[in-house]
Write a protein that holds these residues in place. Structure first.
Motif, short mmCIF file in Angstrom:
data_model
loop_
_atom_site.label_atom_id
_atom_site.label_comp_id
_atom_site.label_asym_id
_atom_site.label_seq_id
_atom_site.Cartn_x
_atom_site.Cartn_y
_atom_site.Cartn_z
N UNK A 341 51.32 34.76 36.56
CA UNK A 341 50.06 34.75 35.98
C UNK A 341 48.81 34.29 36.24
N UNK A 342 49.04 33.22 36.85
CA UNK A 342 47.73 32.58 37.84
C UNK A 342 47.18 33.62 38.84
N UNK A 343 47.68 34.59 39.33
CA UNK A 343 47.20 35.48 40.19
C UNK A 343 46.07 36.12 39.60
N UNK A 344 45.96 36.35 38.19
CA UNK A 344 44.67 37.12 37.54
C UNK A 344 43.77 36.06 37.81
N UNK A 345 43.87 34.88 37.56
CA UNK A 345 42.61 33.72 37.40
C UNK A 345 41.93 33.61 38.61
N UNK A 346 42.95 33.71 39.93
CA UNK A 346 42.14 33.65 40.92
C UNK A 346 41.80 35.03 41.66
N UNK A 347 42.23 36.06 41.20
CA UNK A 347 41.90 37.47 42.02
C UNK A 347 40.73 38.14 41.53
N UNK A 348 40.36 37.94 40.16
CA UNK A 348 39.14 38.65 39.57
C UNK A 348 37.94 38.56 40.49
N UNK A 349 37.49 37.20 41.01
CA UNK A 349 36.15 37.31 41.75
C UNK A 349 36.40 37.90 43.15
#
Length: 379
Positions: A341-349
């Motif tokens: 679920x941390x992938x989302x927090x890093x990949x948005x930008x």
């Protein structure tokens, strides 16, 4: 708790857990470090770009405030939650702080839920503006801030059970009879009555959000395709109309010189009109292109978010309902999948940078402004 261990036992446990990190946890640790660094840099850029707007295009984005909230939440995950997970992996047998365990597990659930719900809200807002053609309100920023704060508060309320379920609990080590302590789910709640119901509710909310995003972006893509076809047909008709006008004008100029002069004037007038129409059409096409790029980047960011969250919930449900399957098939890669679920927090930008040309241009403008201010500042 670790404070009850003798010095010799505590030292021995630390040696065991360090050896375990070297043998099994290096991939998960490097994975989290990579996401934390990329996410921190990327989300800081997103916040600066959308707050210090240098372009009238991005100033008109109806979802600008939601994206700023999303970037702040993702930055919180990258700066606080991911380092905590790295710390938790490192001290797998000697974790001693009950308060830190409960707080950070609570914070992880809040930022994960808030990020997903904000992405769903962005999808609905894009649908409202793009498909329904509802006007962007003058008080849009205030309205968006209120909606975002309410959604974050709702995620905090939904995450309250985590404060009960998680804590510092005993865990068996590789040495028979030697017990360690780690931050994990309490065994008493690791059943279908407690954790199963909680994650079932979470899964249901997630599925509802997924359906809403699919419907919203599906309608947006359909509307974009319709608009592109309509613009192509309008362009073809304008070209054919211009050709027919030129033929009529060439015939009439052969009658008399007076009529010829009038035709020349008419020609200039029509040429100016056509130029203005072409400029307007080009500007409109440019705006449509910006809308398409922003929509696609938000779609991909939303898809990445829900895939990571669903993998996490799926892992937890399998752990509860089928421990044997979890141990044989999922446990070897659970350290990475369980933190997907941390992938989302890093990949948005990263998605914004790769797919949204306007975002990249704004980053370059921001760098240019910073450099110019630095050069103009007195030494």
């Amino acid at each position: 708790m670790a404070a009850n261990f003798t010095n010799g036992t505590l030292t021995y446990l630390r040696e065991i857990e360090y050896q375990r990190v070297l043998e099994k946890d290096i991939p998960a640790t490097l994975f989290l470090i990579f996401l934390s660094v990329i996410g921190t840099i990327g989300n800081i850029h997103t916040i600066l770009v959308y707050i210090y707007i240098l372009s009238t295009i991005m100033a008109k984005y109806s979802v600008r405030v939601f994206i700023i909230w999303l970037a702040f939440i993702d930055l919180t995950a990258c700066v606080f939650c991911m380092p905590f997970e790295i710390f938790d992996i490192r001290y797998d047998y000697t974790f001693s702080s009950v308060g830190a365990c409960k707080f950070f597990k609570f914070l992880i659930h809040v930022v994960t839920g808030a990020s997903s719900i904000l992405l769903t809200t962005i999808a609905i807002e894009r649908y409202r503006i793009f498909v329904k053609n509802e006007p962007i309100l003058i008080t849009n920023s205030q309205r968006s801030n209120v909606i975002s704060s309410v959604l974050v508060g709702l995620c905090m309320i939904l995450s309250i059970p985590v404060l009960i379920y998680y804590g510092v609990n005993e865990i068996e080590t590789n040495i028979f009879g030697l017990m360690g302590e780690e931050c994990k789910l309490h065994p008493m709640y690791k059943n279908i009555e407690y954790l199963g119901i909680y994650y079932s509710i979470t899964l249901f909310i997630g599925l509802v959000c997924v359906v809403m995003c699919i419907v919203s972006y599906g309608r947006i893509l359909q509307d974009i395709c319709t608009r592109k076809k309509w613009r192509k047909s309008i362009r073809k008709r304008s070209v054919s109309s211009l050709n027919s006008t030129s033929d009529i004008r060439s015939g009439t100029t052969q009658i008399t010189s007076t009529i010829q002069n009038e035709a020349v004037k008419l020609n200039k007038l029509q040429a100016g009109t056509c130029d203005r129409a072409n400029k307007k059409s080009t500007r409109s096409s440019h705006n449509l292109g910006n809308a398409i790029r922003l929509t696609i980047s938000l779609m991909i960011a939303t898809a990445v978010s829900y895939i990571g969250n669903m993998l996490y919930v799926f892992t937890k449900m399998v752990h509860i309902l089928n421990p044997k399957m979890y141990k044989n098939s999922i446990r070897p890669v659970s350290d990475i999948i369980g933190r997907g679920f941390f992938v989302n927090n890093a990949t948005n930008p990263v998605v914004f940078c790769l797919l949204d040309r306007t975002f990249r241009q704004e980053c370059l403008k921001l760098y240019g402004k910073i450099c110019s201010e630095k050069n103009n500042s007195p030494e």
